[in-house]
Enzyme design. Sequence first.
Site, PDB file in Angstrom:
ATOM      1  N   TYR A 137       0.861  -1.434   0.014  1.00 13.08           N
ATOM      2  CA  TYR A 137       0.074  -0.087  -0.193  1.00 13.08           C
ATOM      3  C   TYR A 137       0.859   1.123   0.135  1.00 13.08           C
ATOM      4  O   TYR A 137       0.238   2.247  -0.468  1.00 13.08           O
ATOM      5  CB  TYR A 137      -0.993   0.113   1.283  1.00 13.08           C
ATOM      6  N   ASP A 214      -3.424 -18.241   1.608  1.00 16.45           N
ATOM      7  CA  ASP A 214      -4.729 -18.956   1.151  1.00 16.45           C
ATOM      8  C   ASP A 214      -5.246 -20.049   1.941  1.00 16.45           C
ATOM      9  O   ASP A 214      -6.165 -20.321   2.213  1.00 16.45           O
ATOM     10  CB  ASP A 214      -4.220 -19.546  -0.390  1.00 16.45           C
ATOM     11  N   ASP A 238      -5.267  -6.855   5.523  1.00 11.65           N
ATOM     12  CA  ASP A 238      -6.530  -6.260   5.361  1.00 11.65           C
ATOM     13  C   ASP A 238      -7.459  -7.080   4.682  1.00 11.65           C
ATOM     14  O   ASP A 238      -8.892  -7.189   5.219  1.00 11.65           O
ATOM     15  CB  ASP A 238      -6.214  -5.251   3.999  1.00 11.65           C
ATOM     16  N   ASP A 242     -11.058  -8.435   6.978  1.00 17.60           N
ATOM     17  CA  ASP A 242     -12.436  -8.584   6.355  1.00 17.60           C
ATOM     18  C   ASP A 242     -13.190  -9.899   6.550  1.00 17.60           C
ATOM     19  O   ASP A 242     -14.325  -9.965   6.564  1.00 17.60           O
ATOM     20  CB  ASP A 242     -12.565  -7.824   4.891  1.00 17.60           C
TER      21      ASP A 242
END
Length: 345
Positions: A137, A214, A238, A242
């Site tokens: 980011y 994963d 992130d 979520d």
Amino acid sequence: MKKIVVLAGDGIGPEIMASALEILKVCLPQRADFSFVHCAFGGQAIEAYGTPLPEETLAACQQADAILLGAVGAPKWEDAVYSPEKGLLDLRRALGLYANIRPIKVTDAFLPLSPLKEEIVKGTDLVLVRELTSGIYFGEKKISATDASDLNYYHSEEIRRILRKAFQIARTRQRRVVSVDKANVLATSKLWRRLAEEVAKEFPDCQLSHQYVDSAAMKIVQQPTAFDVIVTENLFGDILSDEASVLPGSLGVLPSASHSLSGVSLYEPIHGSAPDIAGKGIANPISMILSVGMMLNTFGMQSLANQMEQACYQVMEDGIVTCDLGGQATTKEFTDAVIKQLGGY
């Protein structure tokens, strides 16, 4: 005197902030000295000052003992030169808020709301520790008409400090840390895994294990009770946080904290500003209330934080819930019920 900077922000931010502060002020002991400074931030600051993070707001945050943030953003500012979200990134960088802490707990009050079977989510109690100020980011970005790239950069000290934070949290819990990476593919993850092994030696009373991102994503929805503390880099954190947020059934019930190495911390819900319901008085304030509870914990006021948390859960079990949880209670009705549960009014 504890100086608390309040950044209500945009959308439902002011509504849920008002709820949380009303509850806090009702149940604070008389001896507790708190002062609240309200500052413009996000879209509201763009409207008033032309920037999402005015200098006055940043200065107040730098001098604060804690920051409470409601939410930022709305479609009307998507094309602004500096978006509300850019203001949040700049604030994190300016304050060195490198560690994002997201507790995910599924109490009995949440079991009917979870999209997963009760036998899978019952007893879930994990903490996700996300590195917040580096990684893809914040790396160099390039884009042209035909190609684009984002640099995923990490320095060893950035990795070590977030790993240490995870182990410190684990010491207050079940002493189990899962470090999530993609070390079979990414160079940054190979460094991350090596450093995780090194830092683990500083915490011999804790257990470290590794998991590819994963695989971790699958296990979070298949066996969430297997986790205690998860630590990972910015992008993976992130996404996984979520994903984990669906376990209790709503983003509206999950708090977070962002810490620096020394100095101020920021407390905020993990959800967005929900502009579609802003001003309707139906926003769920639980996430903001619990974020205030995380602040109280940092101040050593664990008993009060627990009372606020348990009052929210009891009100939910009594059937007083907002529309996002399938109920009909307004923000005010839920707030009043929590205050009554705490012995106020």
